[in-house]
Every structure is written in structure tokens, then in C-alpha cells.
Design a protein around this motif. Structure first.
Motif, PDB file in Angstrom:
ATOM      1  N   PHE A  39      56.373  42.482  15.867  1.00 14.23           N
ATOM      2  CA  PHE A  39      57.302  42.311  16.986  1.00 14.23           C
ATOM      3  C   PHE A  39      58.331  43.438  17.034  1.00 14.23           C
ATOM      4  CE2 PHE A  39      61.545  40.379  18.013  1.00 14.23           C
ATOM      5  CZ  PHE A  39      61.405  40.442  19.387  1.00 14.23           C
ATOM      6  N   VAL A  40      58.958  43.739  15.891  1.00 12.35           N
ATOM      7  CA  VAL A  40      59.940  44.828  15.828  1.00 12.35           C
ATOM      8  C   VAL A  40      59.293  46.153  16.189  1.00 12.35           C
ATOM      9  CG1 VAL A  40      61.502  46.119  14.316  1.00 12.35           C
ATOM     10  CG2 VAL A  40      61.409  43.636  14.148  1.00 12.35           C
ATOM     11  N   ASN A  41      58.076  46.359  15.705  1.00 12.37           N
ATOM     12  CA  ASN A  41      57.347  47.585  16.007  1.00 12.37           C
ATOM     13  C   ASN A  41      57.037  47.700  17.499  1.00 12.37           C
ATOM     14  OD1 ASN A  41      56.084  50.002  14.979  1.00 12.37           O
ATOM     15  ND2 ASN A  41      54.125  49.060  15.458  1.00 12.37           N
ATOM     16  N   GLU A  42      56.644  46.592  18.126  1.00 10.95           N
ATOM     17  CA  GLU A  42      56.341  46.602  19.558  1.00 10.95           C
ATOM     18  C   GLU A  42      57.590  46.903  20.388  1.00 10.95           C
ATOM     19  OE1 GLU A  42      53.687  46.616  21.290  1.00 10.95           O
ATOM     20  OE2 GLU A  42      52.318  46.365  19.615  1.00 10.95           O
ATOM     21  N   LEU A  43      58.729  46.398  19.946  1.00 10.12           N
ATOM     22  CA  LEU A  43      59.981  46.711  20.645  1.00 10.12           C
ATOM     23  C   LEU A  43      60.210  48.215  20.661  1.00 10.12           C
ATOM     24  CD1 LEU A  43      62.673  44.078  19.547  1.00 10.12           C
ATOM     25  CD2 LEU A  43      61.741  44.433  21.829  1.00 10.12           C
ATOM     26  N   ASN A  44      59.957  48.862  19.528  1.00  9.68           N
ATOM     27  CA  ASN A  44      60.111  50.315  19.443  1.00  9.68           C
ATOM     28  C   ASN A  44      59.128  51.022  20.364  1.00  9.68           C
ATOM     29  OD1 ASN A  44      62.191  50.305  17.567  1.00  9.68           O
ATOM     30  ND2 ASN A  44      60.803  50.244  15.830  1.00  9.68           N
ATOM     31  N   ARG A  45      57.889  50.557  20.403  1.00  9.59           N
ATOM     32  CA  ARG A  45      56.871  51.165  21.257  1.00  9.59           C
ATOM     33  C   ARG A  45      57.256  51.047  22.728  1.00  9.59           C
ATOM     34  NH1 ARG A  45      51.523  52.027  19.342  1.00  9.59           N
ATOM     35  NH2 ARG A  45      51.248  51.582  17.140  1.00  9.59           N
ATOM     36  N   LEU A  46      57.868  49.918  23.073  1.00 11.73           N
ATOM     37  CA  LEU A  46      58.301  49.713  24.458  1.00 11.73           C
ATOM     38  C   LEU A  46      59.514  50.567  24.807  1.00 11.73           C
ATOM     39  CD1 LEU A  46      58.042  45.844  24.940  1.00 11.73           C
ATOM     40  CD2 LEU A  46      56.687  47.581  26.089  1.00 11.73           C
ATOM     41  N   GLY A  47      60.204  51.041  23.775  1.00  5.22           N
ATOM     42  CA  GLY A  47      61.402  51.827  24.030  1.00  5.22           C
ATOM     43  C   GLY A  47      62.615  50.972  24.353  1.00  5.22           C
ATOM     44  N   ARG A  48      62.536  49.680  24.026  1.00  8.70           N
ATOM     45  CA  ARG A  48      63.666  48.812  24.301  1.00  8.70           C
ATOM     46  C   ARG A  48      64.678  48.915  23.164  1.00  8.70           C
ATOM     47  NH1 ARG A  48      63.087  44.999  28.355  1.00  8.70           N
ATOM     48  NH2 ARG A  48      65.310  44.709  27.996  1.00  8.70           N
ATOM     49  N   LYS A  49      65.915  49.235  23.531  1.00  4.85           N
ATOM     50  CA  LYS A  49      66.961  49.386  22.523  1.00  4.85           C
ATOM     51  C   LYS A  49      67.606  48.021  22.276  1.00  4.85           C
ATOM     52  CE  LYS A  49      70.775  52.432  21.266  1.00  4.85           C
ATOM     53  NZ  LYS A  49      71.579  51.371  20.667  1.00  4.85           N
ATOM     54  N   ARG A  75      45.176  53.223  21.063  1.00  2.00           N
ATOM     55  CA  ARG A  75      45.283  54.519  21.753  1.00  2.00           C
ATOM     56  C   ARG A  75      46.310  54.481  22.888  1.00  2.00           C
ATOM     57  NH1 ARG A  75      39.878  58.166  22.356  1.00  2.00           N
ATOM     58  NH2 ARG A  75      39.113  57.961  20.217  1.00  2.00           N
ATOM     59  N   VAL A  76      46.412  53.348  23.569  1.00  2.00           N
ATOM     60  CA  VAL A  76      47.343  53.279  24.703  1.00  2.00           C
ATOM     61  C   VAL A  76      48.722  52.753  24.305  1.00  2.00           C
ATOM     62  CG1 VAL A  76      45.466  53.035  26.360  1.00  2.00           C
ATOM     63  CG2 VAL A  76      46.568  50.975  25.458  1.00  2.00           C
ATOM     64  N   GLY A  77      48.909  52.454  23.002  1.00  2.00           N
ATOM     65  CA  GLY A  77      50.248  52.130  22.540  1.00  2.00           C
ATOM     66  C   GLY A  77      50.528  50.691  22.179  1.00  2.00           C
ATOM     67  N   TYR A  78      49.476  49.901  21.900  1.00  5.32           N
ATOM     68  CA  TYR A  78      49.672  48.508  21.508  1.00  5.32           C
ATOM     69  C   TYR A  78      49.126  48.307  20.097  1.00  5.32           C
ATOM     70  CZ  TYR A  78      50.507  47.512  26.458  1.00  5.32           C
ATOM     71  OH  TYR A  78      51.018  47.503  27.747  1.00  5.32           O
ATOM     72  N   SER A  79      49.945  47.783  19.209  1.00  9.49           N
ATOM     73  CA  SER A  79      49.484  47.548  17.841  1.00  9.49           C
ATOM     74  C   SER A  79      48.748  46.222  17.721  1.00  9.49           C
ATOM     75  CB  SER A  79      50.670  47.575  16.863  1.00  9.49           C
ATOM     76  OG  SER A  79      51.625  46.598  17.206  1.00  9.49           O
ATOM     77  N   GLU A  80      48.859  45.371  18.754  1.00  6.92           N
ATOM     78  CA  GLU A  80      48.178  44.086  18.758  1.00  6.92           C
ATOM     79  C   GLU A  80      47.233  43.997  19.953  1.00  6.92           C
ATOM     80  OE1 GLU A  80      48.221  41.204  16.930  1.00  6.92           O
ATOM     81  OE2 GLU A  80      49.403  42.104  15.324  1.00  6.92           O
ATOM     82  N   VAL A  81      45.965  43.676  19.690  1.00  7.02           N
ATOM     83  CA  VAL A  81      44.988  43.521  20.772  1.00  7.02           C
ATOM     84  C   VAL A  81      45.418  42.408  21.725  1.00  7.02           C
ATOM     85  CG1 VAL A  81      42.598  42.935  21.330  1.00  7.02           C
ATOM     86  CG2 VAL A  81      43.086  44.374  19.362  1.00  7.02           C
ATOM     87  N   ALA A  82      45.964  41.328  21.156  1.00  4.71           N
ATOM     88  CA  ALA A  82      46.370  40.187  21.985  1.00  4.71           C
ATOM     89  C   ALA A  82      47.431  40.592  23.002  1.00  4.71           C
ATOM     90  CB  ALA A  82      46.896  39.059  21.101  1.00  4.71           C
TER      91      ALA A  82
END
Length: 253
Positions: free
Chosen positions: A66-76, A217-224
Motif C-alpha cells: 500500500f505504501v509503495n503504491e502511494l509512492n507510485r501514484l505520486g500522492r504525497k 511494466r505499467v507501474g502496478y506492483s499488484e496485479v489485483a
């Protein structure tokens, strides 16, 4: 008021935290609760939040992802993670992914108070710094967005974040987020999601890559999470989309 999101798969933990935070009488408002990281990511995409308090161990999407996905989204968004005593290696990973503090279960009220006071102090210092930064950035030209779009185009989607985009044009992320919405009439995170889904469609149509590889490849660490966003935007799941396009191609020939 500072807006807080609670993320924990145990309802009683969320309720206990809510009661304890309200009791502190700090300028904090708990605006939502989620039972896992995936649910929280979806909610955050459409809502503004200042702080997330999240458990590390959760089903569907755990706290680290979850924390990692927040970073990928660029949400501060600042994150405080919750763990038990024998999981400190997970806490260390959370720090590396961007978490700013942690709490140990069972959460003591004094520890919670100290943790939130420290966050409030850092938040106030950050806001003062941003206010000074905004006054300097008021005259930034419209070409800034063109530079950001160029940065996005040349950077692999898995590596694009709001923070790095802001660094590329020497402004702070909050300012860039506002500027992006003002000039393009779309949020940075929504624009990025649109690009990721477009690239996902291209890879599904033209490659035999596994779904997990395409998601990465498109920036998601979770397939779901990739599948969930893909279906929201296209109306079909990635696997359904691949089958349909393959069938159309076969019929064409």
C-alpha cells in the motif's frame, strides 16, 4: 483540520484508534476507514487526505504494498504503520518505501499521542515551507507543464511519480499538482492512470506477457490493483480484453 484515513482489517482496532484519537482533542479528523490497502488506494484516488495510519499485515493488499503504491501514484500522503514487536524488519521496509513513523501493537495511548504530536509539528513546518515556496513559484511559466509531459513521455511508466516529475521542473509536488489540474483540467494521478491503462491495453493486444509482468511494466506492483483500475476504465478485465482482441484479430483473418 488534518484529515486521517485508518487502514486495518480488524474493525475493533480501527474503532479503538478512532476513540483514542478523538480523546486527544488534536486538530485531527478521521474521515474514512478501510479494511485493506487496495480499498484505501481506490478511496485516496478520489479524496484528499493528510495522514494514513495503516496496519502492515492485511489481506488483499498489505501495508507495505500500500505504501509503495502511494509512492507510485505520486500522492504525497504521510504514513504511520502499525506492527507487532517481532515484525520490525517490516517496519524497516516501510520506512524505505516512504513511511514516516510507526506504532507497536498493542497501541498505548501515550505512544499514539507522542507520534501524532511529532507528525503535527512536522506538518506545520512543511506547510510554512510550502507557503514560502509558493510565493517564489507564482511566476512559473505555462511551459512547466510541457516540460512535465516531456518527462512523463521519456520515463518508463513504472518509474513516474509526482515527486520526481516536480523535481524535473524544480517545483514542489503540491504546487505541480495544482498547476497540472489548472492547466490540463485533469489530476496528475488520473492522467498517469490513463497512460498506464493505455499502455496496458497495448501490451495485452501485442504481446504474450503474463498479467503480472504487464502490471509491473505499467507501474502496478499488484496485479489485483492493475485489474481493478483496468476494469473501471475499460469496462472489462485485462484477461477479458485480451481474449476479445484476440478473437477479433482471428475473425479479421
Amino acid at each position: 483540520m488534518n484529515r486521517i484515513l485508518l487502514v486495518d482489517d480488524e474493525k475493533w482496532v480501527r474503532k479503538a484508534l478512532m476513540w483514542s484519537i478523538k480523546k486527544l482533542n488534536f486538530p485531527l479528523e478521521i474521515v474514512h476507514e478501510c479494511s485493506n490497502g487496495l480499498e484505501a488506494i481506490d478511496w485516496i484516488k478520489n479524496n484528499e487526505i493528510d495522514l494514513v495510519i495503516t496496519d502492515i499485515r492485511m489481506p488483499v493488499m498489505d501495508g507495505l504494498t500500500f505504501v509503495n503504491e502511494l509512492n507510485r501514484l505520486g500522492r504525497k500522503v504521510d504514513c504511520i504503520v502499525i506492527s507487532v514487536h517481532d515484525e520490525f524488519h517490516y517496519v524497516q521496509q516501510a520506512f524505505r518505501k516512504g513511511a514516516m513513523d510507526y506504532l507497536l501493537k498493542p497501541i498505548e495511548e501515550e505512544d499514539l499521542k507522542e507520534c501524532l504530536l511529532k507528525w503535527l509539528k512536522s506538518r506545520e513546518e512543511e506547510r510554512e515551507k510550502e507557503d514560502r515556496s509558493f510565493s517564489v513559484e507564482e511566476d512559473i511559466p505555462a511551459s512547466t507543464i510541457d516540460q512535465v509531459l516531456a518527462y512523463i513521455k521519456k520515463t518508463p511508466l513504472s518509474q513516474v511519480t509526482l515527486t520526481d516529475a516536480a523535481k524535473s521542473v524544480h517545483v514542489n509536488p503540491s504546487y505541480l499538482s495544482q498547476l497540472f489540474k489548472q492547466q490540463l483540467n485533469i489530476k496528475f494521478v488520473d492522467y498517469l492512470t490513463k497512460l498506464r491503462i493505455q499502455e496496458g491495453k497495448r501490451l495485452l493486444q501485442n504481446t504474450t506477457l503474463k498479467m503480472s509482468d504487464i502490471a509491473e511494466r505499467v507501474g502496478y506492483s499488484e496485479v489485483a490493483y492493475f485489474s481493478n483500475n483496468f476494469k473501471k476504465i475499460t469496462g472489462s478485465s485485462p484477461s477479458e480484453f485480451r481474449k476479445t482482441t484476440k478473437l477479433k484479430s482471428e475473425l479479421h483473418y
